[in-house]
Motif scaffolding. Structure first.
Motif, PDB file in Angstrom:
ATOM      1  N   GLN A   1       0.901  -1.279   0.078  1.00 59.54           N
ATOM      2  CA  GLN A   1       0.102   0.017   0.028  1.00 59.54           C
ATOM      3  C   GLN A   1       0.825   1.100  -0.119  1.00 59.54           C
ATOM      4  O   GLN A   1       1.825   1.412   0.758  1.00 59.54           O
ATOM      5  CB  GLN A   1      -0.922   0.024   1.316  1.00 59.54           C
ATOM      6  CG  GLN A   1      -1.960  -0.999   1.144  1.00 59.54           C
ATOM      7  CD  GLN A   1      -2.648  -1.115   2.571  1.00 59.54           C
ATOM      8  OE1 GLN A   1      -2.151  -0.577   3.573  1.00 59.54           O
ATOM      9  NE2 GLN A   1      -3.831  -1.507   2.420  1.00 59.54           N
ATOM     10  N   ARG A   2       0.550   2.082  -1.125  1.00 61.71           N
ATOM     11  CA  ARG A   2       1.523   3.214  -1.097  1.00 61.71           C
ATOM     12  C   ARG A   2       0.554   4.658  -1.271  1.00 61.71           C
ATOM     13  O   ARG A   2      -0.235   4.476  -1.998  1.00 61.71           O
ATOM     14  CB  ARG A   2       2.615   3.227  -2.371  1.00 61.71           C
ATOM     15  CG  ARG A   2       3.623   2.057  -2.233  1.00 61.71           C
ATOM     16  CD  ARG A   2       4.347   2.066  -3.292  1.00 61.71           C
ATOM     17  NE  ARG A   2       5.182   1.155  -3.167  1.00 61.71           N
ATOM     18  CZ  ARG A   2       5.308  -0.235  -3.604  1.00 61.71           C
ATOM     19  NH1 ARG A   2       4.128  -0.709  -4.310  1.00 61.71           N
ATOM     20  NH2 ARG A   2       6.519  -0.859  -3.641  1.00 61.71           N
ATOM     21  N   ALA A   3       0.933   5.731  -0.986  1.00 65.59           N
ATOM     22  CA  ALA A   3       0.259   6.828  -1.134  1.00 65.59           C
ATOM     23  C   ALA A   3       0.497   7.134  -2.636  1.00 65.59           C
ATOM     24  O   ALA A   3       1.598   7.016  -3.182  1.00 65.59           O
ATOM     25  CB  ALA A   3       1.042   8.077  -0.109  1.00 65.59           C
ATOM     26  N   ASP A   4      -0.709   7.818  -3.132  1.00 67.34           N
ATOM     27  CA  ASP A   4      -0.695   8.062  -4.529  1.00 67.34           C
ATOM     28  C   ASP A   4      -1.431   9.400  -4.841  1.00 67.34           C
ATOM     29  O   ASP A   4      -2.240   9.906  -3.926  1.00 67.34           O
ATOM     30  CB  ASP A   4      -1.037   6.782  -5.315  1.00 67.34           C
ATOM     31  CG  ASP A   4      -0.570   6.912  -6.975  1.00 67.34           C
ATOM     32  OD1 ASP A   4       0.181   7.751  -7.174  1.00 67.34           O
ATOM     33  OD2 ASP A   4      -0.451   5.744  -7.421  1.00 67.34           O
ATOM     34  N   VAL A   5      -1.344  10.043  -6.054  1.00 72.79           N
ATOM     35  CA  VAL A   5      -2.232  10.984  -6.343  1.00 72.79           C
ATOM     36  C   VAL A   5      -3.564  10.594  -6.724  1.00 72.79           C
ATOM     37  O   VAL A   5      -3.898   9.535  -7.694  1.00 72.79           O
ATOM     38  CB  VAL A   5      -1.672  11.740  -7.387  1.00 72.79           C
ATOM     39  CG1 VAL A   5      -2.299  13.037  -7.947  1.00 72.79           C
ATOM     40  CG2 VAL A   5      -0.262  12.227  -7.048  1.00 72.79           C
ATOM     41  N   SER A   6      -4.545  11.031  -6.433  1.00 73.81           N
ATOM     42  CA  SER A   6      -5.998  10.753  -6.750  1.00 73.81           C
ATOM     43  C   SER A   6      -6.333  11.699  -7.671  1.00 73.81           C
ATOM     44  O   SER A   6      -5.699  13.007  -7.845  1.00 73.81           O
ATOM     45  CB  SER A   6      -6.958  10.692  -5.567  1.00 73.81           C
ATOM     46  OG  SER A   6      -7.117  12.283  -4.995  1.00 73.81           O
ATOM     47  N   LEU A   7      -7.617  11.577  -8.547  1.00 70.38           N
ATOM     48  CA  LEU A   7      -7.923  12.377  -9.524  1.00 70.38           C
ATOM     49  C   LEU A   7      -8.421  13.576  -8.681  1.00 70.38           C
ATOM     50  O   LEU A   7      -8.240  14.764  -9.165  1.00 70.38           O
ATOM     51  CB  LEU A   7      -9.029  11.894 -10.148  1.00 70.38           C
ATOM     52  CG  LEU A   7      -9.768  12.886 -11.276  1.00 70.38           C
ATOM     53  CD1 LEU A   7      -8.905  13.384 -12.252  1.00 70.38           C
ATOM     54  CD2 LEU A   7     -10.920  12.092 -11.766  1.00 70.38           C
ATOM     55  N   ALA A   8      -9.008  13.618  -7.457  1.00 75.81           N
ATOM     56  CA  ALA A   8      -9.566  14.827  -6.745  1.00 75.81           C
ATOM     57  C   ALA A   8      -8.064  15.601  -6.535  1.00 75.81           C
ATOM     58  O   ALA A   8      -8.314  16.943  -6.710  1.00 75.81           O
ATOM     59  CB  ALA A   8     -10.135  14.361  -5.425  1.00 75.81           C
ATOM     60  N   LEU A   9      -7.061  15.173  -5.803  1.00 76.32           N
ATOM     61  CA  LEU A   9      -6.111  15.828  -5.540  1.00 76.32           C
ATOM     62  C   LEU A   9      -5.198  16.396  -6.773  1.00 76.32           C
ATOM     63  O   LEU A   9      -4.965  17.541  -6.719  1.00 76.32           O
ATOM     64  CB  LEU A   9      -4.910  15.099  -4.784  1.00 76.32           C
ATOM     65  CG  LEU A   9      -3.522  15.604  -4.639  1.00 76.32           C
ATOM     66  CD1 LEU A   9      -3.984  16.825  -3.473  1.00 76.32           C
ATOM     67  CD2 LEU A   9      -2.748  14.645  -3.871  1.00 76.32           C
ATOM     68  N   ALA A  10      -5.277  15.760  -7.889  1.00 75.43           N
ATOM     69  CA  ALA A  10      -4.683  16.057  -9.188  1.00 75.43           C
ATOM     70  C   ALA A  10      -5.497  17.327  -9.617  1.00 75.43           C
ATOM     71  O   ALA A  10      -5.118  18.564  -9.932  1.00 75.43           O
ATOM     72  CB  ALA A  10      -4.638  15.103 -10.249  1.00 75.43           C
ATOM     73  N   ASN A  11      -6.703  17.267  -9.542  1.00 74.46           N
ATOM     74  CA  ASN A  11      -7.679  18.435 -10.118  1.00 74.46           C
ATOM     75  C   ASN A  11      -7.428  19.611  -9.060  1.00 74.46           C
ATOM     76  O   ASN A  11      -7.388  20.874  -9.553  1.00 74.46           O
ATOM     77  CB  ASN A  11      -9.136  18.179 -10.284  1.00 74.46           C
ATOM     78  CG  ASN A  11      -9.407  17.399 -11.361  1.00 74.46           C
ATOM     79  OD1 ASN A  11      -8.593  17.765 -12.619  1.00 74.46           O
ATOM     80  ND2 ASN A  11     -10.045  16.490 -11.253  1.00 74.46           N
ATOM     81  N   GLN A  12      -7.178  19.454  -7.704  1.00 66.84           N
ATOM     82  CA  GLN A  12      -7.139  20.686  -6.790  1.00 66.84           C
ATOM     83  C   GLN A  12      -5.837  21.239  -6.995  1.00 66.84           C
ATOM     84  O   GLN A  12      -5.835  22.464  -7.128  1.00 66.84           O
ATOM     85  CB  GLN A  12      -6.825  20.046  -5.184  1.00 66.84           C
ATOM     86  CG  GLN A  12      -8.380  19.637  -4.679  1.00 66.84           C
ATOM     87  CD  GLN A  12      -8.148  19.143  -3.139  1.00 66.84           C
ATOM     88  OE1 GLN A  12      -7.383  18.253  -3.066  1.00 66.84           O
ATOM     89  NE2 GLN A  12      -8.696  19.837  -2.353  1.00 66.84           N
ATOM     90  N   LEU A  13      -4.739  20.594  -7.323  1.00 68.85           N
ATOM     91  CA  LEU A  13      -3.400  21.046  -7.650  1.00 68.85           C
ATOM     92  C   LEU A  13      -3.375  21.716  -9.018  1.00 68.85           C
ATOM     93  O   LEU A  13      -2.714  22.811  -9.203  1.00 68.85           O
ATOM     94  CB  LEU A  13      -2.416  20.040  -7.814  1.00 68.85           C
ATOM     95  CG  LEU A  13      -1.933  19.315  -6.375  1.00 68.85           C
ATOM     96  CD1 LEU A  13      -1.245  17.848  -6.560  1.00 68.85           C
ATOM     97  CD2 LEU A  13      -0.960  20.172  -5.670  1.00 68.85           C
TER      98      LEU A  13
END
Length: 169
Positions: free
Chosen positions: A33-45
Motif C-alpha cells: 500500500q503506497r500513497a498516490d495521487v488521486s484524481l481529486a487531488l490532481a484537480n485541486q493541484l
C-alpha cells in the motif's frame, strides 16, 4: 549508437529507482500500500496552479502524473501553444523520475559531465516547470507547468500550488 546510449541511461535510471523508493506498508496478505495521487487531488493541484499563474497575469497548461508516471489530469488555458501540453506532461514525468525539479536537473545536466547526456533521453525534458509531489518522505507524483513565460515562472506556479494544497509534513 545513440539509441544504445539512451537505452543504457534509461535502464540505469530505472534500476536506481527502487533504491530511492519509500518503503511501502504491506497488508497481512503481502499487498503493498503506497500513497498516490488521486484524481481529486490532481484537480485541486491543477486549479491552484492555474490560479497562481492567473494571479500573475499569465496563462499556462499544467499536468499531474501519479507515482507510476501516468497522466492523472491536465488543464490548459485558452490560447496556449499545443507544444506546451506535451511539455507539461514531460516535465512532470521528468520530475517524478528523478525526484527533483526539472529545472534543477537541467542545471545538473549542464554542469556535470557525467550527466550531460541526460538531454538525449526522449522521455526527459530538461526545462524548468516540473516539481515532485511529496507527502512526508515519499514522492507520490509530480506536476508539470508550461507556457507561463519561462522556467522559473512555470516552476513558481507549481510550487505555490503545492504549498497551498499538499499537507505539510
Amino acid at each position: 549508437m545513440i539509441t544504445t546510449a539512451r537505452r543504457s541511461l534509461l535502464a540505469l535510471a530505472l534500476c536506481a529507482a527502487p533504491a530511492f523508493a519509500a518503503p511501502a506498508l504491506t497488508t497481512d496478505s503481502g499487498v503493498a500500500q503506497r500513497a498516490d495521487v488521486s484524481l481529486a487531488l490532481a484537480n485541486q493541484l491543477l486549479d491552484a496552479t492555474l490560479a497562481a499563474c492567473h494571479a500573475d497575469g499569465r496563462t499556462a497548461v499544467a499536468a499531474v502524473v501519479d507515482r507510476g508516471g501516468n497522466l492523472v489530469a491536465l488543464q490548459r488555458d485558452d490560447n496556449i501553444g499545443p507544444h506546451n501540453t506535451f511539455a507539461a506532461q514531460r516535465k512532470a514525468f521528468t520530475s517524478l523520475s528523478t525526484k527533483t525539479t526539472s529545472r534543477e536537473l537541467s542545471k545538473i545536466a549542464r554542469n556535470n559531465p557525467e550527466s550531460e547526456n541526460l538531454h538525449t533521453l526522449d522521455e526527459l525534458l530538461l526545462l524548468g516547470g516540473g516539481v515532485p509531489l511529496k507527502v512526508g518522505d515519499q514522492v507520490i507524483g509530480a506536476i508539470g507547468v508550461a507556457g507561463a513565460g519561462g522556467a522559473a515562472i512555470d516552476e513558481g506556479c507549481a510550487l505555490q500550488a503545492i504549498d497551498n494544497v499538499l499537507p505539510k509534513a
